[in-house]
Write a protein that holds these residues in place. Structure first.
Motif, PDB file in Angstrom:
ATOM      1  N   TYR A   1      -2.929  -8.223   1.695  1.00 44.72           N
ATOM      2  CA  TYR A   1      -3.984  -7.433   2.323  1.00 44.72           C
ATOM      3  C   TYR A   1      -3.411  -6.708   3.539  1.00 44.72           C
ATOM      4  CZ  TYR A   1      -7.245 -10.258  -0.421  1.00 44.72           C
ATOM      5  OH  TYR A   1      -7.916 -10.876  -1.449  1.00 44.72           O
ATOM      6  N   GLY A   2      -3.820  -5.473   3.719  1.00 41.47           N
ATOM      7  CA  GLY A   2      -3.349  -4.694   4.850  1.00 41.47           C
ATOM      8  C   GLY A   2      -4.462  -4.403   5.841  1.00 41.47           C
ATOM      9  N   SER A   3      -4.132  -4.439   7.136  1.00 40.86           N
ATOM     10  CA  SER A   3      -5.078  -4.076   8.187  1.00 40.86           C
ATOM     11  C   SER A   3      -4.273  -3.539   9.362  1.00 40.86           C
ATOM     12  CB  SER A   3      -5.931  -5.280   8.621  1.00 40.86           C
ATOM     13  OG  SER A   3      -5.100  -6.291   9.164  1.00 40.86           O
ATOM     14  N   LEU A   4      -4.972  -3.064  10.390  1.00 48.46           N
ATOM     15  CA  LEU A   4      -4.301  -2.554  11.578  1.00 48.46           C
ATOM     16  C   LEU A   4      -4.406  -3.548  12.719  1.00 48.46           C
ATOM     17  CD1 LEU A   4      -5.232   1.238  11.831  1.00 48.46           C
ATOM     18  CD2 LEU A   4      -3.043   0.240  11.196  1.00 48.46           C
ATOM     19  N   SER A   5      -3.362  -3.616  13.532  1.00 48.16           N
ATOM     20  CA  SER A   5      -3.424  -4.428  14.743  1.00 48.16           C
ATOM     21  C   SER A   5      -4.242  -3.669  15.793  1.00 48.16           C
ATOM     22  CB  SER A   5      -2.016  -4.696  15.284  1.00 48.16           C
ATOM     23  OG  SER A   5      -1.457  -3.485  15.785  1.00 48.16           O
ATOM     24  N   GLU A   6      -4.565  -4.342  16.857  1.00 47.24           N
ATOM     25  CA  GLU A   6      -5.344  -3.711  17.925  1.00 47.24           C
ATOM     26  C   GLU A   6      -4.458  -3.074  18.982  1.00 47.24           C
ATOM     27  OE1 GLU A   6      -7.986  -6.594  19.467  1.00 47.24           O
ATOM     28  OE2 GLU A   6      -9.119  -6.825  17.612  1.00 47.24           O
ATOM     29  N   GLY A   7      -3.142  -3.148  18.783  1.00 47.62           N
ATOM     30  CA  GLY A   7      -2.232  -2.597  19.774  1.00 47.62           C
ATOM     31  C   GLY A   7      -2.148  -1.087  19.715  1.00 47.62           C
ATOM     32  N   LEU A   8      -1.514  -0.508  20.705  1.00 42.83           N
ATOM     33  CA  LEU A   8      -1.276   0.933  20.758  1.00 42.83           C
ATOM     34  C   LEU A   8       0.226   1.173  20.922  1.00 42.83           C
ATOM     35  CD1 LEU A   8      -4.194   2.085  23.093  1.00 42.83           C
ATOM     36  CD2 LEU A   8      -4.045   2.365  20.632  1.00 42.83           C
ATOM     37  N   PRO A   9       0.897   1.877  19.996  1.00 40.49           N
ATOM     38  CA  PRO A   9       0.285   2.418  18.786  1.00 40.49           C
ATOM     39  C   PRO A   9      -0.036   1.320  17.783  1.00 40.49           C
ATOM     40  CG  PRO A   9       2.650   2.690  18.728  1.00 40.49           C
ATOM     41  CD  PRO A   9       2.325   2.149  20.099  1.00 40.49           C
ATOM     42  N   ALA A  10      -0.988   1.599  16.910  1.00 39.44           N
ATOM     43  CA  ALA A  10      -1.429   0.601  15.937  1.00 39.44           C
ATOM     44  C   ALA A  10      -0.303   0.259  14.973  1.00 39.44           C
ATOM     45  CB  ALA A  10      -2.634   1.125  15.166  1.00 39.44           C
ATOM     46  N   GLU A  11      -0.206  -1.030  14.638  1.00 38.40           N
ATOM     47  CA  GLU A  11       0.787  -1.494  13.682  1.00 38.40           C
ATOM     48  C   GLU A  11       0.071  -2.006  12.441  1.00 38.40           C
ATOM     49  OE1 GLU A  11       2.478  -4.393  16.327  1.00 38.40           O
ATOM     50  OE2 GLU A  11       4.308  -3.210  16.549  1.00 38.40           O
ATOM     51  N   ALA A  12       0.770  -1.937  11.294  1.00 38.46           N
ATOM     52  CA  ALA A  12       0.206  -2.440  10.046  1.00 38.46           C
ATOM     53  C   ALA A  12       0.452  -3.936   9.958  1.00 38.46           C
ATOM     54  CB  ALA A  12       0.835  -1.727   8.861  1.00 38.46           C
TER      55      ALA A  12
ATOM     56  N   VAL B   1       1.015  -1.714  -0.183  1.00 39.28           N
ATOM     57  CA  VAL B   1      -0.140  -2.078   0.639  1.00 39.28           C
ATOM     58  C   VAL B   1      -0.134  -1.282   1.937  1.00 39.28           C
ATOM     59  CG1 VAL B   1      -1.238  -3.958   1.920  1.00 39.28           C
ATOM     60  CG2 VAL B   1      -0.360  -4.365  -0.377  1.00 39.28           C
ATOM     61  N   ALA B   2       1.033  -1.135   2.550  1.00 40.20           N
ATOM     62  CA  ALA B   2       1.122  -0.352   3.786  1.00 40.20           C
ATOM     63  C   ALA B   2       0.728   1.107   3.531  1.00 40.20           C
ATOM     64  CB  ALA B   2       2.531  -0.432   4.363  1.00 40.20           C
ATOM     65  N   GLY B   3       1.196   1.664   2.424  1.00 39.14           N
ATOM     66  CA  GLY B   3       0.842   3.046   2.091  1.00 39.14           C
ATOM     67  C   GLY B   3      -0.641   3.205   1.782  1.00 39.14           C
ATOM     68  N   ALA B   4      -1.206   2.237   1.049  1.00 46.73           N
ATOM     69  CA  ALA B   4      -2.635   2.287   0.744  1.00 46.73           C
ATOM     70  C   ALA B   4      -3.463   2.194   2.022  1.00 46.73           C
ATOM     71  CB  ALA B   4      -3.006   1.145  -0.205  1.00 46.73           C
ATOM     72  N   LEU B   5      -2.976   1.406   2.984  1.00 42.45           N
ATOM     73  CA  LEU B   5      -3.672   1.290   4.265  1.00 42.45           C
ATOM     74  C   LEU B   5      -3.694   2.637   4.987  1.00 42.45           C
ATOM     75  CD1 LEU B   5      -4.960  -0.388   6.550  1.00 42.45           C
ATOM     76  CD2 LEU B   5      -2.642  -0.930   7.336  1.00 42.45           C
ATOM     77  N   ARG B   6      -2.543   3.295   5.061  1.00 42.79           N
ATOM     78  CA  ARG B   6      -2.499   4.605   5.725  1.00 42.79           C
ATOM     79  C   ARG B   6      -3.429   5.604   5.056  1.00 42.79           C
ATOM     80  NH1 ARG B   6       3.098   3.446   5.650  1.00 42.79           N
ATOM     81  NH2 ARG B   6       3.365   4.842   3.864  1.00 42.79           N
TER      82      ARG B   6
ATOM     83  N   GLY C   1     -14.914   5.476   2.758  1.00 44.86           N
ATOM     84  CA  GLY C   1     -15.853   5.009   1.748  1.00 44.86           C
ATOM     85  C   GLY C   1     -15.289   4.932   0.348  1.00 44.86           C
ATOM     86  N   ASP C   2     -14.027   5.315   0.137  1.00 43.40           N
ATOM     87  CA  ASP C   2     -13.423   5.244  -1.182  1.00 43.40           C
ATOM     88  C   ASP C   2     -12.896   3.834  -1.399  1.00 43.40           C
ATOM     89  OD1 ASP C   2     -12.080   5.487  -3.539  1.00 43.40           O
ATOM     90  OD2 ASP C   2     -11.036   7.350  -3.016  1.00 43.40           O
ATOM     91  N   LEU C   3     -13.645   3.018  -2.158  1.00 44.97           N
ATOM     92  CA  LEU C   3     -13.280   1.626  -2.343  1.00 44.97           C
ATOM     93  C   LEU C   3     -12.027   1.457  -3.191  1.00 44.97           C
ATOM     94  CD1 LEU C   3     -16.785  -0.010  -2.863  1.00 44.97           C
ATOM     95  CD2 LEU C   3     -15.448   0.180  -0.774  1.00 44.97           C
ATOM     96  N   ASP C   4     -11.670   2.491  -3.977  1.00 48.96           N
ATOM     97  CA  ASP C   4     -10.457   2.403  -4.783  1.00 48.96           C
ATOM     98  C   ASP C   4      -9.210   2.378  -3.907  1.00 48.96           C
ATOM     99  OD1 ASP C   4     -11.775   2.320  -7.171  1.00 48.96           O
ATOM    100  OD2 ASP C   4     -11.693   4.479  -7.508  1.00 48.96           O
ATOM    101  N   LEU C   5      -9.356   2.747  -2.642  1.00 43.79           N
ATOM    102  CA  LEU C   5      -8.198   2.829  -1.757  1.00 43.79           C
ATOM    103  C   LEU C   5      -8.067   1.611  -0.850  1.00 43.79           C
ATOM    104  CD1 LEU C   5      -8.448   6.596  -0.738  1.00 43.79           C
ATOM    105  CD2 LEU C   5      -6.952   5.562  -2.437  1.00 43.79           C
ATOM    106  N   LEU C   6      -8.843   0.561  -1.124  1.00 38.37           N
ATOM    107  CA  LEU C   6      -8.723  -0.636  -0.297  1.00 38.37           C
ATOM    108  C   LEU C   6      -7.292  -1.161  -0.352  1.00 38.37           C
ATOM    109  CD1 LEU C   6     -12.003  -2.568  -1.134  1.00 38.37           C
ATOM    110  CD2 LEU C   6     -11.436  -1.369   0.978  1.00 38.37           C
ATOM    111  N   PRO C   7      -6.672  -1.419   0.809  1.00 36.48           N
ATOM    112  CA  PRO C   7      -5.270  -1.854   0.839  1.00 36.48           C
ATOM    113  C   PRO C   7      -5.115  -3.325   0.467  1.00 36.48           C
ATOM    114  CG  PRO C   7      -6.150  -1.736   3.052  1.00 36.48           C
ATOM    115  CD  PRO C   7      -7.237  -1.234   2.148  1.00 36.48           C
ATOM    116  N   ARG C   8      -5.193  -3.606  -0.804  1.00 36.31           N
ATOM    117  CA  ARG C   8      -4.988  -4.970  -1.270  1.00 36.31           C
ATOM    118  C   ARG C   8      -4.296  -4.906  -2.633  1.00 36.31           C
ATOM    119  NH1 ARG C   8     -11.335  -6.144  -2.681  1.00 36.31           N
ATOM    120  NH2 ARG C   8     -11.396  -5.036  -4.676  1.00 36.31           N
ATOM    121  N   LEU C   9      -3.579  -5.958  -2.962  1.00 38.23           N
ATOM    122  CA  LEU C   9      -2.792  -5.949  -4.182  1.00 38.23           C
ATOM    123  C   LEU C   9      -2.527  -7.385  -4.589  1.00 38.23           C
ATOM    124  CD1 LEU C   9       0.319  -3.756  -4.867  1.00 38.23           C
ATOM    125  CD2 LEU C   9       0.533  -6.218  -5.043  1.00 38.23           C
TER     126      LEU C   9
END
Length: 363
Positions: free
Chosen positions: A271-282, A236-241, A250-258
């Motif tokens: 499910y993977g997403s990014l935090s709002e911090g800097l640097p961004a965390e998964a 999931v982390a790799g798919a997010l990156r 726009g490539d829906l096949d790459l949505l970070p979910r499993l």
């Protein structure tokens, strides 16, 4: 594999019995991989069970394929840059087995997999197998040989090709059995949160996250202080990156979910997403799969076509044959035909049973 047609047929019969022995998915795949390694006289292998919807790895199994460095190269890089597209293409083309020499156009040095993973380990020739059932991939296997040894022979490829549909069916059946055993079980549904820093190490995690991770597989001592996380989390982390790259917008096949099967038999969603911090965390959110995710798995598991799935969904919503016909612009006869096909694939005799099996089982 084994010399002689009789010995080969006996070996195939042995493996086919293993495929239908009622073992769990990872256990079955490891047993088959070990036996194929012996029969093919291969030095190493890597195998994985995958989520049939996304083709992302849920459990990774290896034999003599290096250690943490090689796992990081594969799970965090190669799988997304090379293997995933190849697996999807082989599935789409209904090509269950192929040699690395064929996939690389006759020159294995052109293959990133050879240059970055096999060559450093002293390996060269490889045979890849993709195990499908109902048009979806359920597992993969790569058998590898040392440099200096001959490539896999056509008869060896043919042997694995004959085995592939049985293993695909066995892996799918293992998932369905696990789901059936999960009926009636209950537990807390609090999702867990896992935060990874830019190096892929755990920065923060909740108690619920640790509990859900333990449901996927045993965590090693000190897991939160290393990069040795379950493959499902790293996928999931790799798919997010990869999904966040500008060229993949726009490539829906790459949505970070499993979706991954828990020990309890329930399906978990990551499910993977990014935090709002800097640097961004998964940020990885882990919890029980919702109805939509369970339905997606069930449709894939029973091999329903897209049209059969549409008809089944409308029938579950209480639509009559006439209403389904009008909604999908098909005849009433065609609606009934799709329903009969769905009944047969799922093993039920009524719309009510079909609804329960597809939309309620596994929740």
């Amino acid at each position: 594999m084994s010399p002689g047609g009789v010995k080969q047929d006996l070996a195939l019969s042995e493996l086919k019995r293993l495929c239908h022995s009622g073992r769990g998915g990872p256990e079955l795949l490891r047993a088959v991989a070990e036996r194929l390694r012996q029969l093919s006289r291969s030095e190493a292998y890597c195998a994985s069970t995958v989520d049939p919807g996304s083709a992302l790895i849920t459990h990774a199994l290896t034999g003599e394929m290096g250690g943490e460095r090689e796992a990081a190269v594969f799970l965090d890089h190669l799988y997304f840059e090379h293997d995933l597209d190849q697996i999807r293409r082989m599935t789409r083309e209904r090509r269950p087995v192929a040699r690395l020499s064929e996939l690389s156009g006759g020159d294995i040095t052109r293959s990133p997999r050879y240059r970055e993973m096999l060559r450093p380990l002293g390996l060269a020739h490889e045979m890849r197998a993709v195990f499908t059932a109902g048009g979806h991939v359920w597992g993969t296997l790569d058998l590898s040989r040392e440099a200096g040894r001959p490539d896999f022979e056509p008869r060896e490829v043919a042997f694995v090709r004959r085995l592939a549909p049985h293993l695909g069916a066995g892996l799918k059946a293992a998932a369905l059995r696990s789901q059936a055993l999960a009926e009636g079980r209950t537990g807390t549904d609090v999702p867990g949160v896992l935060v990874l820093d830019h190096r892929g190490r755990v920065a923060h995690y909740t108690a619920a996250a640790e509990r859900w991770l333990e449901e996927i597989e045993d965590l090693k001592p000190g897991w939160s202080e290393s990069q040795d996380l379950p493959p499902a989390v790293r996928m999931v982390a790799g798919a997010l990156r990869r999904a966040l790259r500008p060229e993949n917008a726009g490539d829906l096949d790459l949505l970070p979910r499993l979706n991954v099967r828990a020990r309890s038999g329930r399906w978990l969603s990551l499910y993977g997403s990014l935090s709002e911090g800097l640097p961004a965390e998964a940020v990885i959110v882990i919890g029980p799969a919702g109805p939509g995710e369970v339905v997606r798995f069930n449709m894939a598991a029973y091999g329903l076509t897209p049209r059969e799935a549409e008809v089944a969904t409308l029938a579950a919503q209480g639509a009559s044959t006439r209403e389904i016909s009008a909604s999908l612009y098909i005849s009433g006869y065609t609606v009934q035909n799709h329903l009969r096909n769905a009944f047969e694939k799922v093993g039920v005799k009524s719309r009510r049973e079909l609804t329960r099996r597809l939309f309620l089982d596994g929740l």
